[in-house]
Write an enzyme that holds these catalytic residues in place. Sequence first.
Site, short mmCIF file in Angstrom:
data_model
loop_
_atom_site.label_atom_id
_atom_site.label_comp_id
_atom_site.label_asym_id
_atom_site.label_seq_id
_atom_site.Cartn_x
_atom_site.Cartn_y
_atom_site.Cartn_z
N ASP A 60 0.88 -1.18 0.00
CA ASP A 60 0.00 0.00 0.00
C ASP A 60 0.91 1.22 0.00
O ASP A 60 2.14 1.11 0.14
CB ASP A 60 -0.90 0.01 1.25
N SER A 61 0.30 2.40 -0.09
CA SER A 61 1.09 3.61 0.01
C SER A 61 1.54 3.88 1.45
O SER A 61 2.45 4.67 1.67
CB SER A 61 0.27 4.80 -0.48
N TYR B 38 -1.07 8.37 -2.55
CA TYR B 38 -1.15 8.05 -3.97
C TYR B 38 -2.42 8.66 -4.59
O TYR B 38 -2.48 8.93 -5.77
CB TYR B 38 -1.23 6.53 -4.18
N GLY B 39 -3.44 8.79 -3.76
CA GLY B 39 -4.79 9.08 -4.26
C GLY B 39 -4.96 10.45 -4.89
O GLY B 39 -5.96 10.71 -5.55
N CYS C 212 -4.46 -1.53 -1.59
CA CYS C 212 -4.60 -0.10 -1.84
C CYS C 212 -5.73 0.08 -2.85
O CYS C 212 -5.65 -0.43 -3.97
CB CYS C 212 -3.28 0.42 -2.42
N THR D 210 -6.59 2.75 -4.34
CA THR D 210 -6.16 3.62 -5.43
C THR D 210 -5.46 2.81 -6.53
O THR D 210 -5.79 2.94 -7.71
CB THR D 210 -5.21 4.70 -4.88
N GLU E 145 -2.50 8.89 8.33
CA GLU E 145 -1.03 8.80 8.34
C GLU E 145 -0.44 9.61 9.50
O GLU E 145 0.67 9.35 9.95
CB GLU E 145 -0.44 9.29 7.01
N CYS F 183 -11.02 2.88 0.47
CA CYS F 183 -9.58 3.11 0.60
C CYS F 183 -9.16 2.34 1.85
O CYS F 183 -9.85 2.42 2.88
CB CYS F 183 -9.31 4.60 0.76
N THR F 184 -8.06 1.61 1.76
CA THR F 184 -7.70 0.74 2.89
C THR F 184 -7.28 1.51 4.15
O THR F 184 -7.16 0.93 5.22
CB THR F 184 -6.58 -0.24 2.47
N HIS F 185 -7.07 2.80 4.00
CA HIS F 185 -6.82 3.61 5.20
C HIS F 185 -8.11 3.80 6.04
O HIS F 185 -8.05 4.03 7.24
CB HIS F 185 -6.30 5.00 4.84
N1 DGL Z 1 -4.73 3.17 1.16
C1 DGL Z 1 -4.74 3.58 -0.19
C2 DGL Z 1 -6.05 3.37 -0.86
O1 DGL Z 1 -6.67 2.38 -0.51
C3 DGL Z 1 -3.92 4.75 -0.58
C4 DGL Z 1 -4.41 6.07 -0.30
C5 DGL Z 1 -3.43 7.14 -0.72
O2 DGL Z 1 -2.24 6.91 -0.66
O3 DGL Z 1 -3.91 8.20 -1.12
O4 DGL Z 1 -6.50 4.07 -1.72
#
Ligand code: DGL
Length: 272
Positions: free
Chosen positions: A10-11, A42-43, A73, A75, A152, A186-188
């Site tokens: 993931d990011s 990344y998004g 991730c 994204t 984050e 988003c996994t966050h």
């Molecule tokens: N956790 C990621 C996702 O599921 C990345 C989010 C990001 O880096 O913007 O989209």
Amino acid sequence: MDSRPIGIFDSGLGGLTAVKEAVRRMPGEHIVFFGDTGRVPYGTRSTPTIIRYAMEDMRFLKRFDIKTAVVACGTVSTTALPELRKNFDLPIYGVTEAAVDAALRESRSGRIGVIGTNASIRSGTYERLLKEQCADAEVVSIPCPLLVPLVENGRFDPADPVVRLILEEYLAPITEFGADTLILGCTHYPLLRTAVAQVCGPDVALIDPGRETAEVLAQELSANGLAADPDRKGSLRCFVSDDAESFSHFGSMFLGRDIEADVSLCDISAEK
Ligand code: DGL
């Protein structure tokens, strides 16, 4: 049986939502996780940049002779999965398919909300997959770019007024729409699950893509004879591209165990 590790990336911290579930369901597996903390988020990036980052992340994980990869991730899963599958010769799981299946199983009204990064929502992937499987599904998709930086920075306490305020604004259209199911695309976002549940209320089912994907992965590894010896004790090694200390701190909080000794810094620029 296959004793090789599973690669997950993931990011940043978000991928740990998939790692946590993978460890819980497959305690005998060795897992190598890469979090690209030097380049998160990344998004908010363009599609070519996300594809380039994803290719480098996969090249890094391939060094560990992984048997399969999980793109933890949203994204990358919505934006770069075909490119990854074209370029790497191993089974690659994105997080979108399992999340869509779970949402369609869960929803009674067919009104489904999706929240994700700018890139994920822009791709239209969740909406397309939902409609492909259920033409009657009604979908509202909302980009939530402030949530990844919050997570984050360790701001996932549901009592945090900043978290609450931002979620109230982002989730208002979901509530107005009357969704009975919400994909945390988003996994966050599962790190904010309690706060999201408080804002949406108890009648909205929350779908965690990392959890759903880990479930599918466990079933498929086992069905294809690729699972590790169940009597073996699995392991977790984490690599990050920057600030291992912060990742260790918040990652340990989220996983409920100290991972500091399992986290190393790596040079992702070597994978260009
Ligand atoms: N956790 C990621 C996702 O599921 C990345 C989010 C990001 O880096 O913007 O989209």
